[in-house]
Design a protein around this motif. Structure first.
Motif, short mmCIF file in Angstrom:
data_model
loop_
_atom_site.label_atom_id
_atom_site.label_comp_id
_atom_site.label_asym_id
_atom_site.label_seq_id
_atom_site.Cartn_x
_atom_site.Cartn_y
_atom_site.Cartn_z
N ALA A 206 43.69 36.58 45.27
CA ALA A 206 42.49 37.01 44.54
C ALA A 206 42.92 37.48 43.16
CB ALA A 206 41.79 38.13 45.29
N ASN A 207 42.01 37.45 42.21
CA ASN A 207 42.35 37.95 40.88
C ASN A 207 41.09 38.35 40.13
OD1 ASN A 207 41.31 35.65 39.25
ND2 ASN A 207 43.01 34.51 40.16
N ALA A 208 41.29 38.98 38.98
CA ALA A 208 40.18 39.39 38.12
C ALA A 208 40.26 38.65 36.79
CB ALA A 208 40.23 40.90 37.89
N GLY A 209 40.90 37.50 36.80
CA GLY A 209 41.11 36.73 35.59
C GLY A 209 42.54 36.22 35.54
N PRO A 210 42.88 35.45 34.52
CA PRO A 210 44.22 34.88 34.43
C PRO A 210 45.31 35.94 34.45
CG PRO A 210 42.74 33.84 32.83
CD PRO A 210 42.00 34.99 33.40
N GLU A 211 46.37 35.66 35.20
CA GLU A 211 47.58 36.50 35.26
C GLU A 211 47.31 37.93 35.73
OE1 GLU A 211 50.43 34.89 34.68
OE2 GLU A 211 49.40 33.08 34.02
N THR A 212 46.33 38.11 36.61
CA THR A 212 46.02 39.46 37.10
C THR A 212 46.24 39.61 38.60
OG1 THR A 212 43.66 38.91 37.40
CG2 THR A 212 44.32 39.84 35.27
N GLY A 213 46.82 38.60 39.24
CA GLY A 213 47.08 38.71 40.67
C GLY A 213 48.01 39.87 40.98
N GLY A 214 47.78 40.51 42.13
CA GLY A 214 48.62 41.65 42.51
C GLY A 214 48.95 41.60 43.99
N SER A 215 48.17 42.32 44.79
CA SER A 215 48.41 42.33 46.23
C SER A 215 47.24 41.77 47.03
CB SER A 215 48.70 43.77 46.70
OG SER A 215 47.61 44.62 46.39
N GLN A 216 46.08 41.60 46.40
CA GLN A 216 44.91 41.12 47.14
C GLN A 216 44.96 39.60 47.32
OE1 GLN A 216 41.01 42.75 46.21
NE2 GLN A 216 41.96 44.37 44.97
N PHE A 217 44.63 39.17 48.51
CA PHE A 217 44.62 37.75 48.85
C PHE A 217 43.43 37.46 49.76
CE2 PHE A 217 47.15 40.08 51.94
CZ PHE A 217 46.70 39.62 53.16
N PHE A 218 43.07 36.18 49.86
CA PHE A 218 41.98 35.84 50.78
C PHE A 218 42.40 34.72 51.72
CE2 PHE A 218 41.00 33.69 46.72
CZ PHE A 218 40.80 32.36 47.10
N LEU A 219 41.87 34.84 52.95
CA LEU A 219 42.12 33.88 54.02
C LEU A 219 40.86 33.05 54.19
CD1 LEU A 219 43.65 36.47 56.55
CD2 LEU A 219 44.86 35.15 54.80
N VAL A 220 40.98 31.73 54.06
CA VAL A 220 39.83 30.83 54.09
C VAL A 220 39.58 30.38 55.53
CG1 VAL A 220 38.84 28.70 53.18
CG2 VAL A 220 40.42 30.05 51.76
N TYR A 221 38.41 30.78 56.10
CA TYR A 221 38.11 30.38 57.47
C TYR A 221 37.14 29.21 57.52
CZ TYR A 221 33.71 33.03 57.15
OH TYR A 221 32.46 33.50 56.78
N GLY A 222 36.64 28.80 56.36
CA GLY A 222 35.79 27.62 56.25
C GLY A 222 35.92 27.03 54.86
N ASP A 223 35.86 25.70 54.73
CA ASP A 223 36.05 25.07 53.42
C ASP A 223 35.24 25.79 52.35
OD1 ASP A 223 37.60 23.31 54.80
OD2 ASP A 223 36.34 21.54 54.47
N SER A 224 35.88 26.10 51.24
CA SER A 224 35.24 26.90 50.19
C SER A 224 35.40 26.23 48.83
CB SER A 224 35.87 28.31 50.15
OG SER A 224 35.64 28.99 51.38
N THR A 225 34.33 26.24 48.05
CA THR A 225 34.32 25.61 46.74
C THR A 225 34.55 26.66 45.66
OG1 THR A 225 32.73 23.95 47.53
CG2 THR A 225 32.97 24.19 45.15
N LEU A 226 35.65 26.49 44.93
CA LEU A 226 36.04 27.45 43.90
C LEU A 226 36.69 26.73 42.73
CD1 LEU A 226 37.78 30.00 46.30
CD2 LEU A 226 35.75 30.53 44.95
N ALA A 227 36.74 27.41 41.60
CA ALA A 227 37.55 26.89 40.50
C ALA A 227 39.02 26.94 40.93
CB ALA A 227 37.34 27.73 39.25
N PRO A 228 39.86 26.02 40.43
CA PRO A 228 41.28 26.03 40.82
C PRO A 228 42.05 27.12 40.09
CG PRO A 228 40.87 24.26 39.28
CD PRO A 228 39.52 24.87 39.56
#
Length: 276
Positions: A206-228
């Motif tokens: 997960a992130n709040a914009g470019p280069e802001t990843g830290g410790s939060q992540f998400f687990l996908v339990y169903g196909d999800s449409t997102l920006a890459p």
């Protein structure tokens, strides 16, 4: 002709002169020896000083990071960045950042939650810097006792989000990691050309914009449409998907974004994250 007494006196004076000369030679030898010893000591001290203070620069001597520094100021291949304004409840420092980040193989991690175990396989080849960071957080017990604070159930977004030490979506580890988006950009593109499909079982940052990843992540339990725009770094193993399905079936406590995006109705706590 000299008398016996005169001869004895002459012999005595000669002996005294010989002894004096011997003493003088011994004194000179002592002075020379002390001088040589002092020179050797000074030279040795000078060599040590040069090696410590004037020798090759750190970058010439070694490419290893400064492991004694809690902030790991020496930057390697990843260049993790400290966030001074972010004060995590549990400060575990920054990951090691070697010049050559491991890019092969996988790391097995199990999230032992109150809803059941969720085994994960992290892929170094997809995102080596991200996996290096997650491994550091797991072995430092950063995730232990944290809540998965967000569950979504819309047609285009089915994820469980975890890793926030504060439990409200605003926390992190006190540093940020670089985006590694090549694997995400290689996912199946959407019809709009702007999104991709993160498949069931994917794990992403997960992130709040470019280069802001830290410790939060998400687990996908169903196909999800997102920006890459979210680093893809592994997958949820099949037994973990069964647990995710159970969590999703438990429902959502509606949040600011409506009834399909909020906290899990059945709270999800990572009691322990374990590297297998």
């Amino acid at each position: 002709m000299p008398s016996n007494e005169q001869r004895r006196q002459a012999a005595k004076r000669k002996l005294e002169r010989q002894l004096a000369r011997r003493a003088e030679r011994a004194k000179r030898r002592r002075i020379w020896g002390a001088g040589i010893t002092a020179f050797v000591v000074i030279a040795a001290v000078g060599l040590v000083y040069w090696l410590v203070n004037l020798g090759p620069a750190d970058g010439e001597a070694s490419t290893s990071p400064d492991k004694t520094s809690p902030a790991n100021a020496t930057k390697g291949a990843c260049g993790y960045k400290e966030n001074p304004s972010e004060k995590p409840p549990k400060d575990v420092g920054m990951p090691e950042d070697p010049a050559q980040t491991p890019k092969d193989g996988t790391v097995k991690v199990t999230l032992k939650t109150n809803q059941g175990d969720i085994p994960l396989t992290l892929d170094r080849s997809a995102a080596p810097c991200t996996v290096q960071s997650i491994e550091h957080l797991v072995t430092s017990k950063f995730f232990d006792g944290t809540n998965c604070h967000r569950l979504t159930a819309s047609a285009g977004l089915k994820v469980l989000q975890c890793g926030d030490p504060k439990g409200d979506g605003s926390g992190g580890p006190g540093y940020s990691i670089p985006d590694e988006l090549s694997s995400a950009q290689a996912l199946t593109p959407g019809a709009d050309g702007q999104t991709v499909t993160y498949p069931r079982g994917a794990i992403a940052m997960a992130n709040a914009g470019p280069e802001t990843g830290g410790s939060q992540f998400f687990l996908v339990y169903g196909d999800s449409t997102l920006a890459p725009s979210y680093t893809l770094f592994g997958k949820v193993d099949d037994p973990g998907l069964t647990v995710l399905d159970k969590i999703a079936a438990g429902g959502i406590t509606p949040g600011a974004n409506g009834g399909e995006d909020g906290a899990p109705a059945q709270p999800v706590t990572i009691n322990q994250a374990v590297k297998e």
